[in-house]
Structure formats: structure tokens, C-alpha cells
Design a protein around this motif. Structure first.
Motif, PDB file in Angstrom:
ATOM      1  N   THR A  63       5.429  11.634  20.887  1.00 48.27           N
ATOM      2  CA  THR A  63       6.500  12.403  21.495  1.00 48.27           C
ATOM      3  C   THR A  63       6.089  12.745  22.927  1.00 48.27           C
ATOM      4  O   THR A  63       4.964  12.483  23.359  1.00 48.27           O
ATOM      5  CB  THR A  63       6.735  13.701  20.721  1.00 48.27           C
ATOM      6  OG1 THR A  63       5.546  14.496  20.804  1.00 48.27           O
ATOM      7  CG2 THR A  63       7.046  13.416  19.251  1.00 48.27           C
ATOM      8  N   ASN A 269      13.147  12.774  33.064  1.00 46.26           N
ATOM      9  CA  ASN A 269      13.333  13.791  32.037  1.00 46.26           C
ATOM     10  C   ASN A 269      14.801  14.199  32.022  1.00 46.26           C
ATOM     11  O   ASN A 269      15.223  15.104  32.753  1.00 46.26           O
ATOM     12  CB  ASN A 269      12.434  14.992  32.318  1.00 46.26           C
ATOM     13  CG  ASN A 269      10.973  14.607  32.303  1.00 46.26           C
ATOM     14  OD1 ASN A 269      10.492  14.038  31.334  1.00 46.26           O
ATOM     15  ND2 ASN A 269      10.265  14.911  33.390  1.00 46.26           N
ATOM     16  N   GLY A 273      17.371  13.094  26.737  1.00 49.23           N
ATOM     17  CA  GLY A 273      16.167  12.369  26.353  1.00 49.23           C
ATOM     18  C   GLY A 273      15.318  11.973  27.539  1.00 49.23           C
ATOM     19  O   GLY A 273      15.606  12.315  28.689  1.00 49.23           O
ATOM     20  N   ASP A 274      14.260  11.234  27.259  1.00 54.01           N
ATOM     21  CA  ASP A 274      13.344  10.747  28.286  1.00 54.01           C
ATOM     22  C   ASP A 274      13.490   9.246  28.439  1.00 54.01           C
ATOM     23  O   ASP A 274      13.507   8.509  27.447  1.00 54.01           O
ATOM     24  CB  ASP A 274      11.885  11.052  27.907  1.00 54.01           C
ATOM     25  CG  ASP A 274      11.598  12.541  27.879  1.00 54.01           C
ATOM     26  OD1 ASP A 274      10.685  12.941  27.149  1.00 54.01           O
ATOM     27  OD2 ASP A 274      12.305  13.295  28.587  1.00 54.01           O
ATOM     28  N   TYR A 316      13.065   4.551  25.855  1.00 52.31           N
ATOM     29  CA  TYR A 316      13.974   5.700  25.807  1.00 52.31           C
ATOM     30  C   TYR A 316      13.729   6.444  24.506  1.00 52.31           C
ATOM     31  O   TYR A 316      13.639   5.848  23.429  1.00 52.31           O
ATOM     32  CB  TYR A 316      15.430   5.237  25.869  1.00 52.31           C
ATOM     33  CG  TYR A 316      16.430   6.360  25.694  1.00 52.31           C
ATOM     34  CD1 TYR A 316      16.668   7.273  26.722  1.00 52.31           C
ATOM     35  CD2 TYR A 316      17.127   6.509  24.495  1.00 52.31           C
ATOM     36  CE1 TYR A 316      17.577   8.307  26.565  1.00 52.31           C
ATOM     37  CE2 TYR A 316      18.040   7.538  24.324  1.00 52.31           C
ATOM     38  CZ  TYR A 316      18.267   8.438  25.367  1.00 52.31           C
ATOM     39  OH  TYR A 316      19.163   9.468  25.210  1.00 52.31           O
ATOM     40  N   GLN A 317      13.593   7.746  24.606  1.00 52.69           N
ATOM     41  CA  GLN A 317      13.332   8.573  23.424  1.00 52.69           C
ATOM     42  C   GLN A 317      14.210   9.813  23.487  1.00 52.69           C
ATOM     43  O   GLN A 317      14.279  10.484  24.528  1.00 52.69           O
ATOM     44  CB  GLN A 317      11.857   8.966  23.381  1.00 52.69           C
ATOM     45  CG  GLN A 317      11.433   9.672  22.106  1.00 52.69           C
ATOM     46  CD  GLN A 317       9.944   9.956  22.093  1.00 52.69           C
ATOM     47  OE1 GLN A 317       9.530  11.113  22.172  1.00 52.69           O
ATOM     48  NE2 GLN A 317       9.132   8.904  22.044  1.00 52.69           N
ATOM     49  N   ARG A 318      14.891  10.093  22.363  1.00 51.53           N
ATOM     50  CA  ARG A 318      15.768  11.261  22.338  1.00 51.53           C
ATOM     51  C   ARG A 318      15.679  11.977  20.999  1.00 51.53           C
ATOM     52  O   ARG A 318      15.748  11.344  19.931  1.00 51.53           O
ATOM     53  CB  ARG A 318      17.215  10.859  22.598  1.00 51.53           C
ATOM     54  CG  ARG A 318      18.164  12.056  22.621  1.00 51.53           C
ATOM     55  CD  ARG A 318      19.610  11.672  22.822  1.00 51.53           C
ATOM     56  NE  ARG A 318      20.455  12.857  22.871  1.00 51.53           N
ATOM     57  CZ  ARG A 318      21.780  12.835  22.964  1.00 51.53           C
ATOM     58  NH1 ARG A 318      22.409  11.665  23.048  1.00 51.53           N
ATOM     59  NH2 ARG A 318      22.475  13.958  23.000  1.00 51.53           N
ATOM     60  N   ALA A 319      15.514  13.266  21.049  1.00 52.74           N
ATOM     61  CA  ALA A 319      15.595  14.108  19.866  1.00 52.74           C
ATOM     62  C   ALA A 319      16.960  14.767  19.845  1.00 52.74           C
ATOM     63  O   ALA A 319      17.387  15.356  20.850  1.00 52.74           O
ATOM     64  CB  ALA A 319      14.501  15.163  19.884  1.00 52.74           C
ATOM     65  N   ARG A 325      15.764  11.629  15.555  1.00 48.25           N
ATOM     66  CA  ARG A 325      15.018  11.134  16.706  1.00 48.25           C
ATOM     67  C   ARG A 325      15.259   9.638  16.856  1.00 48.25           C
ATOM     68  O   ARG A 325      15.109   8.874  15.892  1.00 48.25           O
ATOM     69  CB  ARG A 325      13.526  11.419  16.574  1.00 48.25           C
ATOM     70  CG  ARG A 325      12.773  11.202  17.890  1.00 48.25           C
ATOM     71  CD  ARG A 325      11.297  11.524  17.729  1.00 48.25           C
ATOM     72  NE  ARG A 325      11.064  12.906  17.414  1.00 48.25           N
ATOM     73  CZ  ARG A 325      10.944  13.882  18.299  1.00 48.25           C
ATOM     74  NH1 ARG A 325      11.084  13.606  19.589  1.00 48.25           N
ATOM     75  NH2 ARG A 325      10.696  15.115  17.916  1.00 48.25           N
ATOM     76  N   THR A 327      14.401   6.140  19.239  1.00 46.05           N
ATOM     77  CA  THR A 327      13.497   5.542  20.220  1.00 46.05           C
ATOM     78  C   THR A 327      13.873   4.085  20.436  1.00 46.05           C
ATOM     79  O   THR A 327      14.134   3.357  19.470  1.00 46.05           O
ATOM     80  CB  THR A 327      12.037   5.613  19.752  1.00 46.05           C
ATOM     81  OG1 THR A 327      11.694   6.974  19.462  1.00 46.05           O
ATOM     82  CG2 THR A 327      11.088   5.083  20.815  1.00 46.05           C
TER      83      THR A 327
END
Length: 461
Positions: A63, A269, A273-274, A316-319, A325, A327
Motif C-alpha cells: 500500500t 496522489n 487513488g495513487d 494505479y491503486q485505489r482504496a 481495493r 490495483t
């Protein structure tokens, strides 16, 4: 939220083990975990659930918080008590191919339907001092029957503020290019995080994909600026064959000179998400391996092969709330080769070559307990009949689907973070293998005959 701000320094294998037996062991160890203090060392050190740093309950997918923990040298600690930075891991697996392989994949195994104690690892992992931390792994595998060293990363890390800017910087001594990376697009950490080692795989891959892993020692310096820019530079040298024999590591030839490595990435950021995009570079010149009179691996004198790997990656990662979650990862690596040593030995048709590798994967996790991942891969190379056999090309393409269950993955699960168990079911299918769709081995075997079902039980304590 800029997670980096949380990390600023303030002062002051088949040895009688079947899947059923391992399941009983898993339950027993989980029940005893507190009493014997055999707990995941990072969780013990931080007193946080494993899901704080890892997507899917536990590793290796990081994470945003986990990335910062690694960048700070594994040194973040909660509480004043002493912690022993030790952990352990067991993986029992079952591998089935659509058609039995022509020969057994390794000594002591069958042509199909193999169970294996795939990994039994111990880790020295955690804080050694205020600014020094370590992640070092030793692994036993039934395939080969040896205990040897695995990934190693020893870090010094610190931080500073300069006006409106904050930075984390550090130095790593490690044994595998990309093992230092904090993004799961890096070859050392990309999907599949656990894969079948008793099934056919791509016949050739760029050097970045583990070609030097465990055979070298390197030093890297890295910097993260404002939680966005990440840069790393380093260099690697070969370890001696005699040392590698002692640690039961492979020897695929000695580097003819220092191998430089570089990494650059930028993270946005975003509210949703990132998003990260970046690149890799590795240059290596390596001679051919040989044997001495006692049959031991040695470096042969003479010309060397040159490999230049250039990679591009994005993630790309999003919670979504606390339950969901998502990814998405992408990696493309192009390797240009000048095969002076291989050509001189008569093992290649041409003096130059090229390999490319493309991986695209997407995963979804619910409450860090139920997960699914789809991965598409395409590995291609320039034609060379001597190097790649009848088909003349290494081209291998297909996809992998994996479904996972982590019964104790959620932050509020029973015995979290001491009980860490993952059950994974993985299926890999090939649309092309070693340059062909049909008759890939000259004996009538099709690419789809290598389709693999892989079931594993993974325990971390």
C-alpha cells in the motif's frame, strides 16, 4: 493524503508433507502464535495489522503506507519494548499441466500432478537501529533440496526538510536489481507473487527479470521527494562462484564489469487513488559459465555478452472505503543484446539479439480477504535458430487468473496480525509457447498442453 509525512523523523518441498497435513500445521501454528511469539516481524514491530502495509492481507503488494515503511528502511516502531526481527514462511503447492510433460520437471518429481514443499523460508526483517533496517531471506525448496540465500536488502534511511519540500533518502546493500523497489511493477515483486516452479515457463526473459538475482552484490542510493518523485541509482558486481556454492545460489556467468542500474518514478496522489509512472535501466556485460575439473561452476575467460534493459512501468491503486481495493499494473521491458561470448561459443546464430516482455495485471480485493487477479503477458524475441531451437523464437504469450482467500486478512480478523494464511488457485493458459502454437517441442506438443493449474497454501508467521 501525503503518507510520506507520517514517516518524517522527529528528534530525541515433499518431505512427508501433503496439503492436508500442512493445513493442520497451519491451524496449529496460528493457535500457538502468541505463545511462541513466532509472529510476522514487521507487524510485531509496528503493532499494526499486515493490511496496513500490504494489499490482500499480507505481502508482497504494498500500500502507499507500506511503500513509505520500506523507504524508511523498515525502521518505524511503536512502543519501547525489544523486538526480535524474525519471521518464517511455508508454502505447500500442487501443480497440474493440461498434458503431462515429456520429462519430469525436476529430480524426484513426476511428469504431472506434483505436490511440493515449494518454500520454507526464514527472514531477518525489521529495525536494527534508529536508521538501519533489514529484509533478508533464506529459503529451502523441495525442488533441489537445498537451503540457500534469497532476497537481501539492508538499508540506512533518513529524512530531511528543505523549505516547503520534504525528502526521504537512503542507501541499500542488496543482491538483486529491483528488489529495492517499492512499486509492484518491479520484476522482483510483480504478479504472480507465488507461481509454479514445476511447470513450463517462458524460455527467455530480459536480464531485469531475475537474471542477476542472488548472484551479485550491489549498493544503491535512493531519494523520494515530496512523496512524489522517486529516484534510485546503483551498481552491481558478481559474487565469486565459491561464495555462491556456499549459499546454494546459481551461477550463470560472471559480470565482466560493474553493472549500473537506475530507476525513476513519479506518483500523483489523486483523490481517487495513487497513479505512478516511471522507468528502469540496467546495463550488464556477462561472460559464459563453465566447470572446473571437479565439476564446479567457474567463470570462463574470453568475450562477454552485453545486455541493455530499458523498462517503462505504470501503476494505479485505489482504496474504496475500507472494504474495496483495486490495483492495476503495467510493465514493458525492451532488452538489446550483443552476444559476443554466446556467438563465439557457437550457441547463437547472430551476434545481436533482442527480447521484450509485456505484463498487464489488474486485481480486486474485498476486505483484504477475497481477491482476484488477471494478468496478460507477452514475451517476444528476435529470431535465432541456434539460441531458441526449432521454432527459432522464444515468443510466449498467454494469461493468468488467480483467485485468493485470506481467512484472516482483514484488520479486525481473528488473531490478526499473528495468523496469516492465503489459499490461492491459479490458472495459466498459453496462446503461444516458445515461438509456436502447435508442435512447440518437435514432438507434437501444443502450447495449450502447457496450461497450468496451480494450487497453493501459504503460511506466514
Amino acid at each position: 493524503m501525503d503518507v510520506s509525512s507520517l514517516f518524517r523523523w522527529t528528534p530525541g518441498r515433499r518431505a512427508g508433507l501433503g496439503a492436508a497435513l500442512l493445513a493442520l500445521m497451519t491451524l496449529g501454528l496460528a493457535l500457538l502464535a502468541r505463545r511462541v511469539e513466532a509472529v510476522p516481524s514487521f507487524a510485531r514491530q509496528t503493532q499494526l495489522p499486515c493490511s496496513a502495509c500490504h494489499v490482500g492481507g499480507f505481502g508482497p503488494q504494498l500500500t502507499a503506507f507500506g511503500r513509505q515503511f520500506k523507504l524508511m528502511g523498515y525502521t518505524m516502531k511503536t512502543g519501547s519494548g525489544a523486538n526480535v526481527p524474525l519471521s518464517a514462511m511455508l508454502v505447500e503447492s500442487f501443480t497440474h499441466t493440461a498434458k503431462a510433460q515429456v520429462d519430469p520437471p525436476a529430480d524426484g518429481f513426476s511428469r504431472n500432478n506434483n505436490t511440493e514443499l515449494q518454500q520454507a523460508s526464514v527472514f531477518l526483517a525489521g529495525r536494527l537501529s534508529e536508521h538501519v533496517g533489514v529484509f533478508a531471506q533464506a529459503t529451502y525448496s523441495e525442488n533441489g533440496g537445498l537451503l540457500g540465500w534469497d532476497n537481501m536488502d539492508v538499508r540506512y534511511a533518513n529524512s530531511f526538510n528543505a523549505g516547503k519540500h520534504n525528502a526521504i533518502w537512503g542507501v541499500s546493500v542488496n543482491n538483486n536489481p529491483t528488489v529495492t523497489d517499492v512499486f509492484n511493477t518491479a520484476p522482483a515483486w510483480q504478479f504472480p507473487y507465488m507461481g509454479a516452479d514445476l511447470a513450463p515457463g517462458a524460455p527467455a526473459m530480459p536480464m531485469l527479470f531475475g537474471g542477476l538475482g542472488g548472484q551479485v552484490i550491489g549498493a544503491n542510493a535512493y531519494l523520494q521527494l515530496d512523496g512524489r518523485w522517486y529516484g534510485e541509482v546503483g551498481a552491481y558486481r558478481s559474487l565469486s562462484p565459491s561464495f555462491l556454492r556456499k549459499v546454494n545460489a546459481d551461477f550463470d556467468g560472471r559480470l565482466a564489469s560493474t553493472a549500473p542500474y537506475a530507476r525513476l518514478a513519479y506518483t500523483w496522489n489523486l483523490p481517487a487513488g495513487d497513479l505512478t509512472a516511471g522507468g528502469f535501466y540496467l546495463h550488464a556485460r556477462r561472460g559464459l559459465p563453465g566447470e572446473n575439473a571437479r565439476g564446479q561452476a567457474v567463470a570462463l575467460p574470453g568475450p562477454s555478452d552485453r545486455f541493455d534493459d530499458l523498462g517503462l512501468d505504470a501503476s494505479y491503486q485505489r482504496a474504496i472505503g475500507s472494504d474495496h481495493r483495486v490495483t492495476i499494473n503495467a510493465l514493458y521491458v525492451n532488452e538489446r543484446q550483443k552476444l559476443d561470448a554466446t556467438w563465439a561459443s557457437g550457441a547463437s546464430t547472430y551476434r545481436t539479439g533482442r527480447l521484450t516482455a509485456l505484463n498487464l495485471d489488474a486485481s480486486y480485493w474485498y476486505q483484504d480477504t477475497w481477491g482476484g487477479t488477471v494478468d496478460l503477458f507477452a514475451d517476444n524475441g528476435r529470431r535465432d535458430p541456434l539460441l531458441y531451437g526449432d521454432a527459432g523464437k522464444p515468443d510466449t504469450r498467454g494469461a493468468t487468473f488467480e483467485a485468493d482467500w485470506n481467512p484472516f486478512g482483514h484488520a479486525g480478523s481473528w488473531e490478526q496480525p499473528w495468523a496469516n494464511v492465503r489459499v490461492g488457485l491459479q490458472y495459466t493458459w498459453f496462446t503461444r509457447f516458445a515461438g509456436r502454437v502447435h508442435n512447440v517441442d518437435g514432438a507434437g506438443r501444443s502450447a495449450s498442453d502447457n496450461n497450468t493449474t496451480f494450487l497453493y497454501l501459504w503460511l506466514a508467521i
